[in-house]
Design an enzyme around this catalytic site. Structure first.
Site, mmCIF file in Angstrom:
data_model
loop_
_atom_site.group_PDB
_atom_site.id
_atom_site.type_symbol
_atom_site.label_atom_id
_atom_site.label_comp_id
_atom_site.label_asym_id
_atom_site.label_seq_id
_atom_site.Cartn_x
_atom_site.Cartn_y
_atom_site.Cartn_z
ATOM 1 N N GLY A 122 1.206 -1.173 0.090
ATOM 2 C CA GLY A 122 0.146 0.197 0.393
ATOM 3 C C GLY A 122 0.839 1.031 0.654
ATOM 4 O O GLY A 122 1.977 1.216 0.549
ATOM 5 N N HIS A 123 0.122 2.626 0.057
ATOM 6 C CA HIS A 123 0.716 3.620 -0.356
ATOM 7 C C HIS A 123 1.465 3.983 1.091
ATOM 8 O O HIS A 123 1.275 3.828 1.854
ATOM 9 C CB HIS A 123 0.164 4.769 -0.887
ATOM 10 C CG HIS A 123 -0.872 4.547 0.560
ATOM 11 N ND1 HIS A 123 -1.028 5.776 1.547
ATOM 12 C CD2 HIS A 123 -2.524 4.369 0.548
ATOM 13 C CE1 HIS A 123 -2.217 5.949 2.304
ATOM 14 N NE2 HIS A 123 -3.229 5.137 1.826
ATOM 15 N N ALA A 124 3.108 4.760 0.477
ATOM 16 C CA ALA A 124 3.972 5.058 1.395
ATOM 17 C C ALA A 124 4.374 4.336 2.695
ATOM 18 O O ALA A 124 5.081 3.864 3.727
ATOM 19 C CB ALA A 124 2.846 6.172 2.278
ATOM 20 N N THR B 206 1.283 2.668 4.472
ATOM 21 C CA THR B 206 2.566 3.385 5.640
ATOM 22 C C THR B 206 2.766 2.485 6.972
ATOM 23 O O THR B 206 2.707 2.453 7.809
ATOM 24 C CB THR B 206 1.938 4.829 6.794
ATOM 25 O OG1 THR B 206 0.957 5.231 5.838
ATOM 26 C CG2 THR B 206 3.093 5.293 6.942
#
Length: 348
Positions: free
Chosen positions: A241-243, A261
């Site tokens: 997932g993002h970041a 994150t």
């Protein structure tokens, strides 16, 4: 190859005829005469008794007995039979090589930079400002979006995609259908109940020597970076997932998923279908067993299991206790019946 030559290349001690001809490698149950196999786990040493292979890679101290009537079996004593078997495969099987060329159906933007020795196959697309390093191979139907920067010795199999401005290091392999830098799953709830799509303004960064296998996705960050460390390996259908951050030489096995994150340390193993909720950290060297659900931080070097994931020994105790629930429920019902009888008797 002569067996003695193989032993020399692998640095193994040979017990057997060095002149034995070996023409290939195979699993221990399917191996035939003239082939090399291996036993890395002592639990499978019984398979060496009846194998038809001519030679087997074994640990330094493993004793091997043969079934009556079978020919002698040469042994290659190894510190790591599995690793040496992996090396031996390369003695007999060479991956296909692709000559430097650009297929006439490929579309390459005028401002794209293509390194020397690149092979760009049918129906590939390299967008404006993209940079492709030396000896890169784009097999077919590969899309490199604008501004992407990719290092040397890159290999993208059919239908892989690298999205805009993402960065990929040297010697990276993308298997079929991999998406690097697709939009992260970011939406904000509006007052009228509809979802507002958040612009995914960040990028994804893939370190040197990483490999991402078929249909896995590494989402770009909403802001900042999603980062996959050098030497990391992502199995089929993995979602990062993002970041999120995945450390160096970490393995994410099939269908593992990281919410946004998530931070996974170096040299970790997340087995198949492990799920991590966002904003947590898994420490260096931790292992999480298959189908575990991780909702909090995991200490370095830990072995976690279950849902919600906890220390493996604790999970084993809990699992053993759960198996006794029907028995305990029966006991409770019996005790309730006895109590009811005592109350009735005392009331009388």
């Amino acid at each position: 190859m002569k067996l003695g030559e193989i032993a020399q290349k692998l640095g193994c001690k040979l017990e057997g005829d060095a002149q034995t001809e070996i023409h290939g490698v195979a699993g221990i149950e399917s191996a035939a005469s003239g082939e090399l196999t291996f036993v890395s786990n002592p639990r499978y040493r019984h398979a060496a008794r009846g194998t038809r292979a001519s030679a087997v890679l074994v640990t330094r101290d493993l004793a091997v007995e043969r079934e009556l009537g079978l020919p002698a079996l040469a042994l290659l004593r190894s510190e790591d039979p599995y690793l040496d078997f992996a090396r031996a495969i390369g003695f007999f099987h060479t991956p296909p090589r692709y000559a430097p060329s650009i297929h006439p159906t490929a579309v390459i933007a005028a401002s794209a930079q293509i390194g020397a020795g690149a092979h760009i196959g049918p129906y590939c697309y390299v967008d404006e400002g993209a940079v492709l390093g030396r000896n890169a191979v784009l097999h077919s139907f590969v899309a490199i979006y604008r501004g992407a920067r990719i290092g040397d010795d890159f290999f993208a199999h059919a239908h892989a995609v690298v999205r805009e401005n993402c960065r990929i290091g040297h010697r990276v392999i993308l298997q079929n259908g991999v998406i690097v830098g697709g939009d992260g799953f970011g939406f904000a709830k509006q007052r009228d109940g509809r979802w507002y799509k958040m612009l995914q303004a960040g990028i994804a960064v893939i370190g040197d020597d990483a490999e991402i296998q078929a249909n896995a996705c590494v989402d770009r960050a909403t802001v900042g970076e999603t980062r996959i460390g050098a030497g990391a390996k992502l199995d089929d259908l993995v979602l990062v997932g993002h970041a999120s951050t995945v450390g160096e030489n970490t393995l994410l096995c099939g269908q593992a998923g990281l919410a946004g994150t998530t931070r996974i340390g170096n040299n970790c193993i997340l087995a198949g279908q492990v799920g991590c909720s966002g904003h947590l950290t898994v420490g260096d060297g931790a292992t999480i067993t298959a189908q575990s659900g991780v909702h909090g931080d995991v200490p370095p070097g830990a072995l976690y299991s279950g849902y919600p994931a906890t220390e493996n020994r604790e999970w084993l105790k809990n699992s053993a206790a759960i198996s006794r629930v029907p028995e305990l429920a029966k006991t409770v019902r019996q005790l309730e019946a006895e109590i009811a009888k005592l109350k009735a008797h005392l009331g009388a």
